[in-house]
Design an enzyme around this catalytic site. Structure first.
Site, PDB file in Angstrom:
ATOM      1  N   CYS A 138       0.823  -1.223   0.000  1.00 43.19           N
ATOM      2  CA  CYS A 138       0.000   0.000   0.000  1.00 43.19           C
ATOM      3  C   CYS A 138       0.849   1.261   0.000  1.00 43.19           C
ATOM      4  CB  CYS A 138      -0.939  -0.011   1.206  1.00 43.19           C
ATOM      5  SG  CYS A 138      -1.890  -1.527   1.295  1.00 43.19           S
ATOM      6  N   HIS A 158      -9.489   3.815  -1.087  1.00 45.22           N
ATOM      7  CA  HIS A 158      -8.107   3.322  -0.961  1.00 45.22           C
ATOM      8  C   HIS A 158      -7.762   2.362  -2.094  1.00 45.22           C
ATOM      9  CE1 HIS A 158      -4.357   2.072   0.598  1.00 45.22           C
ATOM     10  NE2 HIS A 158      -4.760   1.106   1.404  1.00 45.22           N
TER      11      HIS A 158
END
Lengths: 129, 385
Positions: free
Chosen positions: B85, B332
């Site tokens: 991420c 996200h």
């Protein structure tokens, strides 16, 4: 999971075999090619103690598809008597019986069945003492 | 090394974008970015593309080729960067280094992820943890952050209500962001009443599964000055790694990689937390925002929760955090997140953040994190007019 990959980790999953650095004595689980502390490349095999305490834990209600048949289940980080930590499920206990500090022992269990062409997958789980 | 500036940004709508393929999401962000910068396609020399897992999500690798091709940039140098991420933050740092070194003048840092394309997102994301010693035992990402939350609650008395206040605040900010995936305001009751994912984290403690892309263009500061716009300079860049397995870290109530990256960024910038006007942090889960704010030095350990509930991190508060809505409300798309954070800082520092504008914002900090804290980037940007 293909069988060579599964086979490779059997000493750790079935017998809790760790590596002890031949130079500085650091214990690695799983064993490592290079010591994280001193960089040495020689190590000997040691077996981990199977008793320890829960460092932290959670109840997983929404698992990945291959663990769906076991939900909800407890995952925990366990610190063994020699200070080594590992992550595992806590079996055979209602979720609210497990908390930080709970004393557990590691036992041998089937972890998941995998897809029909895969090997059955075994290893350690914890059980409340 | 040369001083480097961000000279433009582009960002797509974040959400479940079933009709948008990976390649077009990325191309839209790049086109918007170049238009914003006022730079021609032929001037771009290189691109660093942050993407976590297009191979698993979409069955597509070799992004350097396909994404530059469909952005109309075939021919330039391009590299895909992966750090789970934190892929976007790592791509931004690589682009900064390329311009700072003098190797290139116009370099794109982009990020993209298309997570809604048929794959099991929980599984794809879990590949950012230790496959053999965490995931094999049933661990999920909500599960890892739940274990951090449990330890943090035990050590500092943090409550589920305080965690909920992080989500409520970020949704209030996201409601002001036209690009946000979930621009709806929510209440504490919404969060506390949601279905459990991994206790103590419920559905509204978790960031969503998202599609989206973002791009920023970097150039030497002299080039930015010549454009006649406010100059948004990269004042500090910090990057660090830590063990992949949460259980290999001494204190599981902490995420030490964030502090390590922050120290490097602050040292390079020559400023400290008190000199920062707004922050974008990696709130993949509500607990992550609190722990990251503490590791970054904005609050003492254990103090971020009460400060959040008191409104200190909201727009208008002492130090606004996640004015974009954060990962929670904005969405996200993992590879895009680190670049989207920089894009938010750029909009804020150039006074173009609309209803979520932080008045007189001069310095901003963006913190982007991989896995349960196995990697992290921190960037500090400063505007001069």
């Amino acid at each position: 999971m293909i069988s060579p990959r599964y086979h490779r980790e059997i000493p750790q999953r079935y017998r809790l075999e760790a590596g002890r650095c031949a130079d500085c004595g650091e214990i690695h689980f799983p064993p490592r090619a290079v010591c994280r502390k001193c960089g040495a490349r020689e190590s000997t095999t040691v077996v981990l103690p199977n008793r320890g305490k829960v460092v932290t834990c959670t109840v997983v209600d929404i698992p990945p598809a291959e663990f769906d048949d076991q939900k909800p289940y407890v995952n925990a980080i366990v610190e063994l008597e020699n200070g080594v930590r590992l992550t595992c499920m806590v079996a055979e206990a209602p979720p609210d019986a497990v908390d930080i500090g709970t004393e557990v022992e590691l036992i041998f269990r089937r972890l998941r069945c995998g897809r029909e062409w895969e090997v059955l997958q075994y290893g350690y789980k914890a059980r409340v003492v | 090394m040369r001083d480097v500036a961000v000279i433009g940004m582009g960002i797509t709508k974040f959400g479940e974008l079933w009709r948008s393929p990976l390649r077009d999401l990325h191309a839209e962000a790049v086109a918007d970015c170049l238009a914003d910068a006022g730079i021609e396609r032929r001037q771009v020399q290189s691109a660093w593309i942050g993407c976590m897992s297009s191979g698993l999500f979409n069955g597509q690798e070799h992004l350097a080729s396909i994404l530059t091709d469909y952005a109309g940039l075939a021919g330039i140098a391009a590299t895909r960067v992966e750090s789970a991420c934190a892929s976007g933050g790592a791509a931004f740092r690589a682009a900064w280094l390329e311009v700072a070194s003098g190797a290139s003048d116009y370099v794109l840092a982009t990020g993209v992820e298309k997570m809604n394309d048929g794959a099991d997102a929980t599984y794809c994301l879990s590949t950012a943890a230790d496959q053999e010693y965490e995931v094999y035992h049933g661990v999920t990402f909500p599960g890892l952050y739940a274990m951090i939350a449990k330890a943090h609650m035990h050590k500092w008395g943090t409550t589920r209500e305080q965690l909920a206040d992080v989500a409520v605040k970020n949704h209030r900010h996201g409601a002001l962001n036209p690009k946000a995936q979930f621009p709806q305001e929510i209440t504490r009751a919404t969060v506390l009443g949601a279905v459990m994912v991994a206790s103590p984290l419920g559905l509204f403690d978790c960031s969503p599964v998202s599609d989206g892309a973002a791009a920023v263009l970097l150039a030497p500061v002299e080039v930015a000055r010549a454009l006649g716009k406010p100059v948004v300079r990269i004042l500090g860049s910090g990057h660090a790694t830590d063990t992949i397995a949460l259980h290999d870290r001494a204190d599981v109530s902490r995420i030490p990689v964030v502090q390590a990256a922050a120290r490097r960024a602050f040292a390079m910038a020559g400023v400290g937390p008190r000199d920062i006007d707004l922050v974008e942090v990696h709130d993949c889960f509500t607990i992550a925002e609190l722990v990251c704010l503490e590791e970054l030095g904005f609050f003492e350990p254990g103090k971020a929760a009460a400060a959040t509930s008191a409104g200190e991190t909201a727009l208008g508060g002492r130090i606004p955090v996640n004015t974009s809505g954060g990962l929670k409300s904005k969405g996200h798309p993992v590879g895009a997140t680190g670049i989207a954070q920089i894009a938010e800082l750029y909009e804020q520092l150039t006074g173009k953040a609309g209803k979520r504008q932080v008045k007189d914002a001069r310095r901003g900090l963006a913190q982007n994190m991989g896995g349960s804290g196995g990697s992290c980037t921190v960037h500090i940007l400063e505007v001069s007019r």
